[in-house]
Enzyme design. Structure first.
Site, PDB file in Angstrom:
ATOM      1  N   HIS A  23       1.994   4.328  -3.008  1.00 41.87           N
ATOM      2  CA  HIS A  23       1.980   5.789  -2.832  1.00 41.87           C
ATOM      3  C   HIS A  23       3.310   6.391  -3.277  1.00 41.87           C
ATOM      4  CE1 HIS A  23      -1.850   6.287  -0.914  1.00 41.87           C
ATOM      5  NE2 HIS A  23      -1.539   5.590   0.160  1.00 41.87           N
TER       6      HIS A  23
ATOM      7  N   HIS B 238       0.838  -1.205   0.000  1.00 41.04           N
ATOM      8  CA  HIS B 238       0.000   0.000   0.000  1.00 41.04           C
ATOM      9  C   HIS B 238       0.876   1.259   0.000  1.00 41.04           C
ATOM     10  CE1 HIS B 238      -3.705   2.234   1.575  1.00 41.04           C
ATOM     11  NE2 HIS B 238      -2.721   3.113   1.741  1.00 41.04           N
ATOM     12  N   GLU B 239       1.846   1.294   0.906  1.00 41.72           N
ATOM     13  CA  GLU B 239       2.706   2.478   1.015  1.00 41.72           C
ATOM     14  C   GLU B 239       3.673   2.603  -0.152  1.00 41.72           C
ATOM     15  OE1 GLU B 239       2.214   4.865   3.019  1.00 41.72           O
ATOM     16  OE2 GLU B 239       0.647   3.797   4.113  1.00 41.72           O
TER      17      GLU B 239
ATOM     18  N   ASP C 280      -6.181   8.450   3.353  1.00 46.48           N
ATOM     19  CA  ASP C 280      -6.090   8.686   1.915  1.00 46.48           C
ATOM     20  C   ASP C 280      -7.360   9.354   1.393  1.00 46.48           C
ATOM     21  OD1 ASP C 280      -3.564   7.508   1.787  1.00 46.48           O
ATOM     22  OD2 ASP C 280      -4.399   5.510   1.506  1.00 46.48           O
TER      23      ASP C 280
END
Length: 380
Positions: A71, A67-68, A166
């Site tokens: 980003h 997930h990170e 987010d």
């Protein structure tokens, strides 16, 4: 959030883990191994429950990392440097050096994380469905179903329109696009985060009072974190608005007094502290910054040891220094400066120390920026 130790690099981005990850990791593994799996699949050896619980917890954190990383990858593609990724108690954080240039970039950077979590959840869910159709049951199916549910839940929670989630970034992008005012958009998202935090605290306390136990307190803790983070984001947004367009060179103290690391603490106190009235002293070697000594660090040295203790022994190490360029935007420096225990940045040009930025320098710049905004009516 600082990393306690580094794991390496993924897609060119340093990845670290804070010690607080251990807390949530153990809670997840314990909850699955000691409660959920034994209740759903009784009669198995205890070691199987623990292996399944530990494996599910590890895969869950790998999903958080994905997930990170998403980003960070999208941020880099949109021209934003990434300082690193840190996993901690409440998930993960990508440390970006700068802000999105436009609402579209903000939308892409914020939206990719929940999308990746959703894809991971659907992937595990599809495998669980296929195994069920094939007649496979047991701990493997339970672990896959849990991973599917938790990742889809994570995606849904992250798109709630409230900072610092987010979804708060998505809300900010929408308001920014509609109004053309990035500061106003940030304030709207931050206040939505405050409201969501208050709701979670109230819901968590209600659950605790009616018997939900630790689950309710955990929900309240998340709400408390959201309120704190949202308040910080609003302050940073207003500060960023006041400082927009100001460079590090505009606020730094140029050519600060320096010393060598071989100087003793006693010499510093006797000859520098009162003579120059500075609360911080950079240490240099041939003009290059190698450390930073502050009053707080010196105070911890007993008087009878000051003559035998060098500044290098008590200084902030070279790898802990916050360095900045003279032409760097001050708003880009602030996130790094807020995580520095000493609260100061050393300004370097061609590897040589040319200035220092302190909290008082920032305060004066904010006051000047606020006055400028009042004079111009806040137009950007």
């Amino acid at each position: 959030m600082r990393a306690s130790f580094r794991l390496g690099r993924i897609a060119g981005v340093p990845v670290g883990v804070n010690w607080s990850v251990l807390v949530i990791f153990l809670l997840i593994a314990w909850g699955l191994s000691a409660s959920q799996f034994p209740r759903a699949y009784p009669g198995r050896p205890v070691v199987e429950y623990w292996l399944a619980g530990l494996a599910a917890a590890v895969v869950f954190f790998l999903g958080l990392l994905a997930h990170e990383v998403s980003h960070s990858v999208v941020a880099k593609r949109n021209g934003i440097e990434v300082e690193g990724i840190t996993l901690w108690l409440f998930g993960g954080v990508s440390e970006l050096k700068g802000e999105a240039r436009d609402p579209g970039a903000e939308l892409r950077i914020a939206g990719i994380g929940p999308l990746v979590s959703l894809i991971i959840g659907v992937f595990f869910g599809a495998i669980a469905v296929l195994l069920t159709l094939a007649g496979v049951h047991g701990l493997l199916l339970g672990a896959l179903a849990w991973l599917a549910g938790i990742n889809i839940l994570l995606a849904i929670f992250n798109v709630l329109p409230a900072a610092p989630l987010d979804g708060g970034r998505l809300l900010r992008a929408a308001v920014w696009k509609a109004t053309g005012d990035r500061t106003r958009a940030s304030v709207v998202a931050a206040r939505a985060g405050w409201v969501l935090g208050a709701v979670l605290i109230g819901l968590g306390l209600w659950q605790f009072l009616v018997g939900a136990g630790v689950g309710g307190l955990w929900l309240a803790l998340i709400g408390w974190f959201l309120i704190g983070a949202a308040g910080m984001e609003e302050r940073q947004a207003r500060m960023g608005s006041a400082l927009r367009g100001i460079r590090v060179a505009d606020v730094m103290t140029p050519q600060p007094q320096t010393a060598a690391g071989t100087m003793t603490v006693a010499d510093f106190v006797d000859h520098y502290l009162f003579a120059y009235r500075h609360s911080a002293l950079p240490l240099t070697e041939e003009g290059r910054p190698v450390g930073l000594v502050t009053l707080d660090r010196v105070r911890h040295i007993p008087a009878d040891r000051r003559a035998s203790t060098t500044l290098a022994e008590v200084a902030c190490r070279a790898d802990e220094l916050v360095l900045a360029r003279p032409d760097e935007e001050l708003t880009d420096l602030l996130p790094r400066l807020s995580e520095c225990a000493d609260g100061r940045a050393l300004v370097v040009a061609d590897h040589q120390l040319v200035g220092i930025v302190s909290p008082s320098d920032i305060s004066r710049a904010v006051q000047r920026g606020s006055l400028r905004e009042q004079t111009t009516g806040g137009r950007h």
